[in-house]
Scaffold this active site. Sequence first.
Site, PDB file in Angstrom:
ATOM      1  N   ARG A 120       0.748  -1.369   0.010  1.00 24.00           N
ATOM      2  CA  ARG A 120       0.107  -0.049   0.007  1.00 24.00           C
ATOM      3  C   ARG A 120       0.732   1.057   0.065  1.00 24.00           C
ATOM      4  O   ARG A 120       0.573   2.322   0.388  1.00 24.00           O
ATOM      5  CB  ARG A 120      -0.913  -0.020   1.224  1.00 24.00           C
ATOM      6  CG  ARG A 120      -1.898  -0.969   1.115  1.00 24.00           C
ATOM      7  CD  ARG A 120      -3.329  -0.722   2.138  1.00 24.00           C
ATOM      8  NE  ARG A 120      -4.132  -1.657   1.717  1.00 24.00           N
ATOM      9  CZ  ARG A 120      -4.707  -2.564   2.542  1.00 24.00           C
ATOM     10  NH1 ARG A 120      -3.946  -2.500   3.722  1.00 24.00           N
ATOM     11  NH2 ARG A 120      -5.363  -3.536   2.251  1.00 24.00           N
ATOM     12  N   LYS A 142       4.282  11.581 -11.507  1.00 22.78           N
ATOM     13  CA  LYS A 142       3.452  10.849 -12.029  1.00 22.78           C
ATOM     14  C   LYS A 142       3.982   9.272 -12.496  1.00 22.78           C
ATOM     15  O   LYS A 142       5.148   9.331 -12.589  1.00 22.78           O
ATOM     16  CB  LYS A 142       3.287  11.505 -13.664  1.00 22.78           C
ATOM     17  CG  LYS A 142       2.156  12.470 -13.615  1.00 22.78           C
ATOM     18  CD  LYS A 142       1.882  12.990 -14.961  1.00 22.78           C
ATOM     19  CE  LYS A 142       0.831  13.801 -15.047  1.00 22.78           C
ATOM     20  NZ  LYS A 142       0.532  14.672 -16.625  1.00 22.78           N
ATOM     21  N   GLU A 184      12.029  17.698 -24.178  1.00 20.37           N
ATOM     22  CA  GLU A 184      11.307  18.189 -22.912  1.00 20.37           C
ATOM     23  C   GLU A 184      11.870  19.488 -22.265  1.00 20.37           C
ATOM     24  O   GLU A 184      10.884  20.142 -21.894  1.00 20.37           O
ATOM     25  CB  GLU A 184      11.210  17.067 -21.581  1.00 20.37           C
ATOM     26  CG  GLU A 184      10.478  15.846 -22.292  1.00 20.37           C
ATOM     27  CD  GLU A 184       9.124  15.807 -22.070  1.00 20.37           C
ATOM     28  OE1 GLU A 184       8.480  16.818 -22.153  1.00 20.37           O
ATOM     29  OE2 GLU A 184       8.534  14.882 -22.659  1.00 20.37           O
ATOM     30  N   LYS A 216       9.233  22.984 -14.069  1.00 19.41           N
ATOM     31  CA  LYS A 216       8.105  22.213 -13.845  1.00 19.41           C
ATOM     32  C   LYS A 216       7.700  22.132 -12.373  1.00 19.41           C
ATOM     33  O   LYS A 216       6.603  22.011 -12.148  1.00 19.41           O
ATOM     34  CB  LYS A 216       8.899  20.731 -14.284  1.00 19.41           C
ATOM     35  CG  LYS A 216       7.843  19.526 -13.952  1.00 19.41           C
ATOM     36  CD  LYS A 216       7.945  18.325 -14.646  1.00 19.41           C
ATOM     37  CE  LYS A 216       6.892  17.451 -14.302  1.00 19.41           C
ATOM     38  NZ  LYS A 216       7.037  16.001 -14.857  1.00 19.41           N
ATOM     39  N   GLU A 226      -3.047  17.832 -11.844  1.00 22.82           N
ATOM     40  CA  GLU A 226      -3.365  18.195 -13.172  1.00 22.82           C
ATOM     41  C   GLU A 226      -5.112  18.436 -13.281  1.00 22.82           C
ATOM     42  O   GLU A 226      -5.696  17.625 -13.949  1.00 22.82           O
ATOM     43  CB  GLU A 226      -3.114  17.016 -14.088  1.00 22.82           C
ATOM     44  CG  GLU A 226      -3.103  17.507 -15.565  1.00 22.82           C
ATOM     45  CD  GLU A 226      -2.560  16.373 -16.531  1.00 22.82           C
ATOM     46  OE1 GLU A 226      -1.164  15.992 -16.154  1.00 22.82           O
ATOM     47  OE2 GLU A 226      -2.728  16.496 -17.370  1.00 22.82           O
ATOM     48  N   ARG A 230      -1.341  22.281 -14.659  1.00 20.40           N
ATOM     49  CA  ARG A 230      -0.232  21.057 -15.131  1.00 20.40           C
ATOM     50  C   ARG A 230      -0.666  20.541 -16.348  1.00 20.40           C
ATOM     51  O   ARG A 230       0.355  19.920 -17.171  1.00 20.40           O
ATOM     52  CB  ARG A 230      -0.408  20.044 -13.816  1.00 20.40           C
ATOM     53  CG  ARG A 230       0.668  18.845 -14.424  1.00 20.40           C
ATOM     54  CD  ARG A 230       0.802  17.968 -13.257  1.00 20.40           C
ATOM     55  NE  ARG A 230       1.783  17.115 -13.370  1.00 20.40           N
ATOM     56  CZ  ARG A 230       2.572  16.282 -12.405  1.00 20.40           C
ATOM     57  NH1 ARG A 230       2.180  16.389 -11.227  1.00 20.40           N
ATOM     58  NH2 ARG A 230       3.417  15.392 -12.815  1.00 20.40           N
ATOM     59  N   ASN A 234       1.508  18.931 -20.833  1.00 22.79           N
ATOM     60  CA  ASN A 234       1.194  18.115 -22.160  1.00 22.79           C
ATOM     61  C   ASN A 234       1.321  18.712 -23.552  1.00 22.79           C
ATOM     62  O   ASN A 234       0.891  18.029 -24.445  1.00 22.79           O
ATOM     63  CB  ASN A 234      -0.243  17.495 -22.156  1.00 22.79           C
ATOM     64  CG  ASN A 234      -0.171  16.629 -20.692  1.00 22.79           C
ATOM     65  OD1 ASN A 234       0.411  15.597 -20.799  1.00 22.79           O
ATOM     66  ND2 ASN A 234      -1.286  16.957 -19.699  1.00 22.79           N
ATOM     67  N   HIS A 237       2.032  16.392 -26.381  1.00 23.62           N
ATOM     68  CA  HIS A 237       2.019  15.075 -25.972  1.00 23.62           C
ATOM     69  C   HIS A 237       0.623  14.515 -26.300  1.00 23.62           C
ATOM     70  O   HIS A 237       0.390  13.383 -26.496  1.00 23.62           O
ATOM     71  CB  HIS A 237       2.057  15.168 -24.501  1.00 23.62           C
ATOM     72  CG  HIS A 237       3.456  14.880 -24.073  1.00 23.62           C
ATOM     73  ND1 HIS A 237       4.281  16.188 -24.173  1.00 23.62           N
ATOM     74  CD2 HIS A 237       4.111  14.308 -23.353  1.00 23.62           C
ATOM     75  CE1 HIS A 237       5.482  15.827 -23.693  1.00 23.62           C
ATOM     76  NE2 HIS A 237       5.575  14.955 -22.970  1.00 23.62           N
ATOM     77  N   HIS A 241       1.699  11.311 -27.949  1.00 26.72           N
ATOM     78  CA  HIS A 241       1.491   9.796 -27.127  1.00 26.72           C
ATOM     79  C   HIS A 241       0.453   9.074 -28.231  1.00 26.72           C
ATOM     80  O   HIS A 241       0.673   7.794 -28.370  1.00 26.72           O
ATOM     81  CB  HIS A 241       0.464  10.190 -26.063  1.00 26.72           C
ATOM     82  CG  HIS A 241       1.217  10.665 -24.821  1.00 26.72           C
ATOM     83  ND1 HIS A 241       0.493  11.045 -23.663  1.00 26.72           N
ATOM     84  CD2 HIS A 241       2.490  10.544 -24.720  1.00 26.72           C
ATOM     85  CE1 HIS A 241       1.487  11.299 -22.619  1.00 26.72           C
ATOM     86  NE2 HIS A 241       2.590  11.123 -23.171  1.00 26.72           N
ATOM     87  N   HIS A 253      10.198   8.372 -27.098  1.00 27.64           N
ATOM     88  CA  HIS A 253       9.219   9.654 -26.718  1.00 27.64           C
ATOM     89  C   HIS A 253       9.457  11.028 -27.355  1.00 27.64           C
ATOM     90  O   HIS A 253       8.537  11.636 -27.729  1.00 27.64           O
ATOM     91  CB  HIS A 253       9.090   9.614 -24.961  1.00 27.64           C
ATOM     92  CG  HIS A 253       8.390  10.454 -24.624  1.00 27.64           C
ATOM     93  ND1 HIS A 253       6.841  10.459 -24.504  1.00 27.64           N
ATOM     94  CD2 HIS A 253       8.517  11.548 -23.669  1.00 27.64           C
ATOM     95  CE1 HIS A 253       6.218  11.463 -23.987  1.00 27.64           C
ATOM     96  NE2 HIS A 253       7.303  12.183 -23.608  1.00 27.64           N
TER      97      HIS A 253
END
Length: 359
Positions: A120, A142, A184, A216, A226, A230, A234, A237, A241, A253
């Site tokens: 957990r 993330k 990036e 960032k 997000e 945030r 993206n 992206h 993606h 990427h």
Amino acid sequence: MKELSIQTTQPYPIYFSKNLLNDSSFAEFLRQKKSRLAIITDSNLENSIAAQVVNYLRKHQMLVEIFSFPAGETNKTRETKQALEDHLCNKKFSRDTCIIAVGGGVVTDMAGFVAATYCRGVDVIYIPTSLLAMVDASIGGKTGVNTPYGKNLIGCFYQPKAVFIDIGFLKTLPEIEFKNGYVEILKHMLIADAALFAQQHIVDIEVLIFQSCAIKKHIVEQDEREQSLRALLNFGHTIGHAIEVLENYEIRHGEAVAIGIMLESYLSYRMDFLTRVDFDKIVTAVKAIKLPLATKAFQDREKFKIVLKMDKKSQAQQAKYVLLDAIGIPHNENGTYTMPVPEHILDEAFDWFEERLAK
Ligand code: GLY
């Protein structure tokens, strides 16, 4: 060591160094945690940087086990996560575990997700070894894995206890991986720092890395999960993606996002937000990175549009994009930073890419 403190709900430091493994402060940091240490790394690094980290920890009288998985985005899967969890269980790791991720973005995403759910939730520390992981993947919490349906579709937000960036690791990074990460950095400048964009070729890489992390930091501190701001991270992206999904994650990427940045800049220009001058500057900057800008993902446009709609930012089955008003200034529409674009403009963007850039 130079430091940035990330003020999320669980604040944590990013330490910047040039030779982490010649400095006892990393070992001191871990000693204070009194945890059982488990390194998660990949097959490219287990006999190099990860082995150096093991030697360093053993030299400082610390016990550590190392767990490795096959390198590559195609292995960032639920199956790999399960295999790593089984290894941890087999070695009887429990709640006092501290996972140390040594690797690029695939490793930090994977190790972070394992840490988030093992017993957990156990502690995780990142040692990013690629430029991409230094300026992006290791910051902001993330974590996740890919599925054939979408990139990072299964995952959660889970902040590390610390990030140790050693710029020295970049010396062994292949040039193509350096370019991959630079995309990036470019993204961060395009969404938030026009001055840095203008000076990028005369600024030291250490400064670019630090400033990129600072951009960032500023964004994730304001919007950790997000809900709004945030989403800016993206930029490039949504399209990037979808390219990765249709290339079966066999494209880098950075390559996919570089194409995404150009096309989402084209969308911004055609929506009359971005000037032609700024659009051309962005295209020039992306080309200057000299990554291969080729993909077969647009060959079946209808299929591409279906994959676009699977993006996590989609709402009511509509793909949404981060657009720019200018270099360094994202477009904000009624308080949100993502918006749909008309289909004919998206088609024009594909035409533009195919006519000018597709190889
Ligand atoms: N890489 C995008 C984000 O961290 O939000």
